[in-house]
Write a protein that holds these residues in place. Structure first.
Motif, mmCIF file in Angstrom:
data_model
loop_
_atom_site.group_PDB
_atom_site.id
_atom_site.type_symbol
_atom_site.label_atom_id
_atom_site.label_comp_id
_atom_site.label_asym_id
_atom_site.label_seq_id
_atom_site.Cartn_x
_atom_site.Cartn_y
_atom_site.Cartn_z
ATOM 1 N N SER A 2 56.105 17.780 31.200
ATOM 2 C CA SER A 2 57.322 16.985 31.121
ATOM 3 C C SER A 2 58.442 17.838 30.562
ATOM 4 O O SER A 2 58.208 18.743 29.760
ATOM 5 N N TYR A 24 49.391 6.308 32.904
ATOM 6 C CA TYR A 24 50.173 7.306 33.629
ATOM 7 C C TYR A 24 50.874 8.223 32.639
ATOM 8 O O TYR A 24 51.095 7.864 31.490
ATOM 9 N N THR A 26 54.369 10.821 32.238
ATOM 10 C CA THR A 26 55.736 10.905 32.778
ATOM 11 C C THR A 26 56.160 12.361 32.890
ATOM 12 O O THR A 26 55.832 13.188 32.035
ATOM 13 N N HIS A 27 56.891 12.655 33.965
ATOM 14 C CA HIS A 27 57.295 14.032 34.247
ATOM 15 C C HIS A 27 58.711 14.042 34.801
ATOM 16 O O HIS A 27 58.948 13.593 35.925
ATOM 17 N N SER A 40 59.871 19.421 43.201
ATOM 18 C CA SER A 40 59.171 18.781 42.085
ATOM 19 C C SER A 40 57.878 19.517 41.746
ATOM 20 O O SER A 40 57.561 19.705 40.575
ATOM 21 N N LEU A 44 57.288 21.223 38.094
ATOM 22 C CA LEU A 44 56.194 20.729 37.255
ATOM 23 C C LEU A 44 55.008 21.689 37.225
ATOM 24 O O LEU A 44 54.037 21.445 36.508
ATOM 25 N N VAL A 51 51.454 16.256 44.921
ATOM 26 C CA VAL A 51 52.672 15.456 44.810
ATOM 27 C C VAL A 51 52.702 14.544 46.037
ATOM 28 O O VAL A 51 52.663 15.012 47.170
ATOM 29 N N TYR A 132 50.844 13.012 41.534
ATOM 30 C CA TYR A 132 52.174 12.857 40.962
ATOM 31 C C TYR A 132 52.988 12.109 42.011
ATOM 32 O O TYR A 132 53.103 12.565 43.139
ATOM 33 N N LEU A 141 58.712 11.765 38.082
ATOM 34 C CA LEU A 141 57.412 11.457 38.666
ATOM 35 C C LEU A 141 56.488 10.927 37.589
ATOM 36 O O LEU A 141 56.667 11.212 36.405
ATOM 37 N N GLY A 143 52.298 10.766 36.707
ATOM 38 C CA GLY A 143 50.985 11.300 37.048
ATOM 39 C C GLY A 143 49.953 10.223 36.799
ATOM 40 O O GLY A 143 49.976 9.565 35.758
#
Length: 163
Positions: A2, A24, A26-27, A40, A44, A51, A132, A141, A143
């Motif tokens: 993240s 989940y 968060t990113h 992305s 990441l 993804v 993701y 995104l 995860g």
């Protein structure tokens, strides 16, 4: 993974996941217009195959549907139509996709859509240990374990990926 120092936004998608008790992560990443999953995944530092893009499409009757596809694959709309018993499936315009989902293109999530939409998922996504997927905002995104998807979405499994 993240972006440090940034706080993940609350969106209809994250509210949906919390309501359904789906774990989940968060990113956040710097959104680039037309950067797609390549951007992305790079930001990441994860495989683009993990993804998952959320695509809003329509059939011949202009009925909307969502397709979940690996970031490094395209959808064979002809094969998707054949497997789902439709005559034709095509991507929506960005305005139409926003109207159906409630999300801006580039921030579309399959969770917490404006109205329930049929969701078609590429079969091999369910074989991944972690995916993701868009969290409901551009540059954001979440995860999660793909095995949680069937618990909260009515999925129809398809094999419509092309490289």
């Amino acid at each position: 993974m993240s972006k440090s120092g940034s706080r993940a936004p609350e969106t209809p998608a994250t509210r949906f996941l919390k309501e359904h008790r789906i774990s989940y992560s968060t990113h956040l990443y710097p959104y680039e217009p037309h950067g797609g999953t390549r951007t992305s995944a790079r930001e990441l530092n994860v495989p683009e195959h993990s993804v998952v893009k959320t695509l809003v499409m329509e059939d011949e009757d202009a009925s909307p549907l969502i397709v979940l596809m690996h970031g490094d694959r395209k959808v064979s709309t002809k094969e998707l139509a054949r497997q789902t018993g439709r005559k034709r499936i095509a991507p929506c315009t960005p305005e139409t996709a926003t109207h159906h989902s409630g999300y801006l293109v580039g921030g579309t999530s399959p969770f917490g859509t404006r109205k329930p939409l049929p969701v078609f998922i590429e079969k091999s996504i369910l074989d991944l240990p972690l995916i993701y997927i868009n969290g409901g905002r551009r540059g954001f995104l979440v995860g999660l374990n793909p095995n949680d998807l069937p618990r909260v979405l009515t999925l129809q499994i398809v094999n419509a990926a092309i490289e």
